[in-house]
Design a protein around this motif. Sequence first.
Motif, PDB file in Angstrom:
ATOM      1  N   ALA A 110       0.943  -1.215  -0.068  1.00 31.29           N
ATOM      2  CA  ALA A 110       0.089   0.165  -0.076  1.00 31.29           C
ATOM      3  C   ALA A 110       0.805   1.307   0.100  1.00 31.29           C
ATOM      4  N   GLN A 111       1.856   1.235   0.641  1.00 34.83           N
ATOM      5  CA  GLN A 111       2.862   2.523   0.840  1.00 34.83           C
ATOM      6  C   GLN A 111       3.673   2.523  -0.448  1.00 34.83           C
ATOM      7  N   SER A 112       3.805   1.345  -1.109  1.00 34.04           N
ATOM      8  CA  SER A 112       4.877   1.397  -2.417  1.00 34.04           C
ATOM      9  C   SER A 112       3.910   1.853  -3.636  1.00 34.04           C
ATOM     10  N   GLY A 113       2.637   1.310  -3.509  1.00 33.99           N
ATOM     11  CA  GLY A 113       1.887   1.456  -4.684  1.00 33.99           C
ATOM     12  C   GLY A 113       2.135   0.597  -5.748  1.00 33.99           C
ATOM     13  N   SER A 114       3.126  -0.530  -5.359  1.00 29.67           N
ATOM     14  CA  SER A 114       3.320  -1.449  -6.386  1.00 29.67           C
ATOM     15  C   SER A 114       3.992  -2.759  -5.804  1.00 29.67           C
ATOM     16  N   ILE A 115       3.356  -3.813  -6.414  1.00 28.77           N
ATOM     17  CA  ILE A 115       3.926  -4.969  -5.901  1.00 28.77           C
ATOM     18  C   ILE A 115       5.466  -5.298  -6.100  1.00 28.77           C
ATOM     19  N   SER A 116       5.837  -4.829  -7.341  1.00 30.50           N
ATOM     20  CA  SER A 116       7.174  -5.124  -7.656  1.00 30.50           C
ATOM     21  C   SER A 116       8.340  -4.482  -6.925  1.00 30.50           C
ATOM     22  N   LEU A 117       7.820  -2.880  -6.579  1.00 26.93           N
ATOM     23  CA  LEU A 117       8.550  -2.223  -5.625  1.00 26.93           C
ATOM     24  C   LEU A 117       8.697  -2.608  -4.262  1.00 26.93           C
ATOM     25  N   ALA A 118       7.376  -3.174  -3.681  1.00 31.15           N
ATOM     26  CA  ALA A 118       7.225  -3.346  -2.403  1.00 31.15           C
ATOM     27  C   ALA A 118       8.267  -4.705  -2.343  1.00 31.15           C
ATOM     28  N   ALA A 119       8.387  -5.634  -3.241  1.00 33.26           N
ATOM     29  CA  ALA A 119       9.079  -6.561  -3.190  1.00 33.26           C
ATOM     30  C   ALA A 119      10.568  -6.350  -3.036  1.00 33.26           C
ATOM     31  N   GLN A 120      11.051  -5.632  -3.645  1.00 31.49           N
ATOM     32  CA  GLN A 120      12.333  -5.013  -3.734  1.00 31.49           C
ATOM     33  C   GLN A 120      12.896  -4.397  -2.226  1.00 31.49           C
ATOM     34  N   ARG A 121      11.647  -3.527  -1.796  1.00 31.64           N
ATOM     35  CA  ARG A 121      11.788  -3.019  -0.387  1.00 31.64           C
ATOM     36  C   ARG A 121      12.041  -4.308   0.821  1.00 31.64           C
ATOM     37  N   LEU A 122      11.249  -5.257   0.433  1.00 34.11           N
ATOM     38  CA  LEU A 122      10.919  -6.314   1.418  1.00 34.11           C
ATOM     39  C   LEU A 122      11.944  -7.363   1.263  1.00 34.11           C
ATOM     40  N   TYR A 123      12.857  -7.214   0.131  1.00 35.28           N
ATOM     41  CA  TYR A 123      13.827  -8.250  -0.170  1.00 35.28           C
ATOM     42  C   TYR A 123      13.372  -9.609  -0.310  1.00 35.28           C
ATOM     43  N   ILE A 124      12.131  -9.843  -1.144  1.00 36.44           N
ATOM     44  CA  ILE A 124      11.576 -11.141  -1.596  1.00 36.44           C
ATOM     45  C   ILE A 124      11.386 -10.937  -2.996  1.00 36.44           C
ATOM     46  N   THR A 125      11.158 -12.055  -3.726  1.00 35.60           N
ATOM     47  CA  THR A 125      10.833 -12.207  -4.808  1.00 35.60           C
ATOM     48  C   THR A 125       9.496 -11.706  -5.264  1.00 35.60           C
ATOM     49  N   GLN A 126       9.082 -10.964  -6.499  1.00 40.07           N
ATOM     50  CA  GLN A 126       7.705 -10.447  -6.549  1.00 40.07           C
ATOM     51  C   GLN A 126       6.643 -11.496  -6.726  1.00 40.07           C
ATOM     52  N   PRO A 127       7.118 -12.667  -7.257  1.00 42.47           N
ATOM     53  CA  PRO A 127       6.100 -13.753  -7.422  1.00 42.47           C
ATOM     54  C   PRO A 127       5.732 -14.329  -5.952  1.00 42.47           C
ATOM     55  N   SER A 128       6.754 -14.450  -5.071  1.00 42.11           N
ATOM     56  CA  SER A 128       6.245 -14.851  -3.659  1.00 42.11           C
ATOM     57  C   SER A 128       5.520 -13.723  -3.142  1.00 42.11           C
ATOM     58  N   LEU A 129       5.737 -12.519  -3.148  1.00 39.24           N
ATOM     59  CA  LEU A 129       4.705 -11.572  -2.653  1.00 39.24           C
ATOM     60  C   LEU A 129       3.538 -11.496  -3.307  1.00 39.24           C
ATOM     61  N   SER A 130       3.377 -11.766  -4.452  1.00 41.21           N
ATOM     62  CA  SER A 130       2.052 -11.890  -5.126  1.00 41.21           C
ATOM     63  C   SER A 130       1.345 -12.944  -4.674  1.00 41.21           C
ATOM     64  N   LYS A 131       1.991 -14.314  -4.253  1.00 39.31           N
ATOM     65  CA  LYS A 131       1.369 -15.461  -3.892  1.00 39.31           C
ATOM     66  C   LYS A 131       0.988 -15.238  -2.666  1.00 39.31           C
ATOM     67  N   SER A 132       1.696 -14.724  -1.794  1.00 42.83           N
ATOM     68  CA  SER A 132       1.302 -14.197  -0.244  1.00 42.83           C
ATOM     69  C   SER A 132       0.118 -13.452  -0.291  1.00 42.83           C
ATOM     70  N   VAL A 133      -0.027 -12.484  -1.081  1.00 36.83           N
ATOM     71  CA  VAL A 133      -1.198 -11.659  -0.877  1.00 36.83           C
ATOM     72  C   VAL A 133      -2.335 -12.291  -1.512  1.00 36.83           C
ATOM     73  N   ALA A 134      -2.213 -13.021  -2.750  1.00 32.78           N
ATOM     74  CA  ALA A 134      -3.224 -13.772  -3.225  1.00 32.78           C
ATOM     75  C   ALA A 134      -3.729 -14.944  -2.283  1.00 32.78           C
ATOM     76  N   ASP A 135      -2.888 -15.456  -1.653  1.00 30.58           N
ATOM     77  CA  ASP A 135      -3.336 -16.579  -0.398  1.00 30.58           C
ATOM     78  C   ASP A 135      -4.159 -15.667   0.735  1.00 30.58           C
ATOM     79  N   LEU A 136      -3.645 -14.775   1.024  1.00 31.04           N
ATOM     80  CA  LEU A 136      -4.262 -14.019   2.045  1.00 31.04           C
ATOM     81  C   LEU A 136      -5.711 -13.259   1.606  1.00 31.04           C
ATOM     82  N   GLU A 137      -5.645 -12.914   0.526  1.00 30.86           N
ATOM     83  CA  GLU A 137      -7.238 -12.486  -0.086  1.00 30.86           C
ATOM     84  C   GLU A 137      -8.163 -13.493  -0.342  1.00 30.86           C
ATOM     85  N   LYS A 138      -7.505 -14.930  -0.619  1.00 27.91           N
ATOM     86  CA  LYS A 138      -8.399 -16.084  -0.669  1.00 27.91           C
ATOM     87  C   LYS A 138      -8.878 -16.309   0.564  1.00 27.91           C
TER      88      LYS A 138
END
Length: 132
Positions: free
Chosen positions: A13-41
């Motif tokens: 939410a702060q970054s406005g972008s999953i890929s930018l957030a992934a960089q800031r969190l030091y994880i891969t974008q696909p891992s972050l996307s999956k984590s969010v999708a799992d939470l939404e589900k």
Amino acid sequence: MTLQQLRYIIEIAQSGSISLAAQRLYITQPSLSKSVADLEKEMGITIFYRSSRGVMLSPDGVKFLAYARQVVEQADLLEQQYKFGTPVRRVFALSAQHYAVVASAFIDLVGEYHGIRSEEHTSELQSLAYLV
């Protein structure tokens, strides 16, 4: 739902972008996307609307983010207090007309508690604040 997932939502939410957030969190974008999708589900809601320009919070996402911030803040306070032994800063304040009796009563009240560090601030309306 985990604290880590809540931290991810906040960063996205702060970054406005999953890929930018992934960089800031030091994880891969696909891992972050999956984590969010799992939470939404798991929650049965859509937290973010995704587009080629980034992400935008859904109405449910706005509410969810507010709760997520509260939960993460409380967890951080618990860690500060118990894991790291850092005392939590609390403020006890009073604002009143500038009368000596008010200041005296407030100082007497605060004086009953031990280990209180004080800072006094005054203005047209008398404001006294004591940090615990």
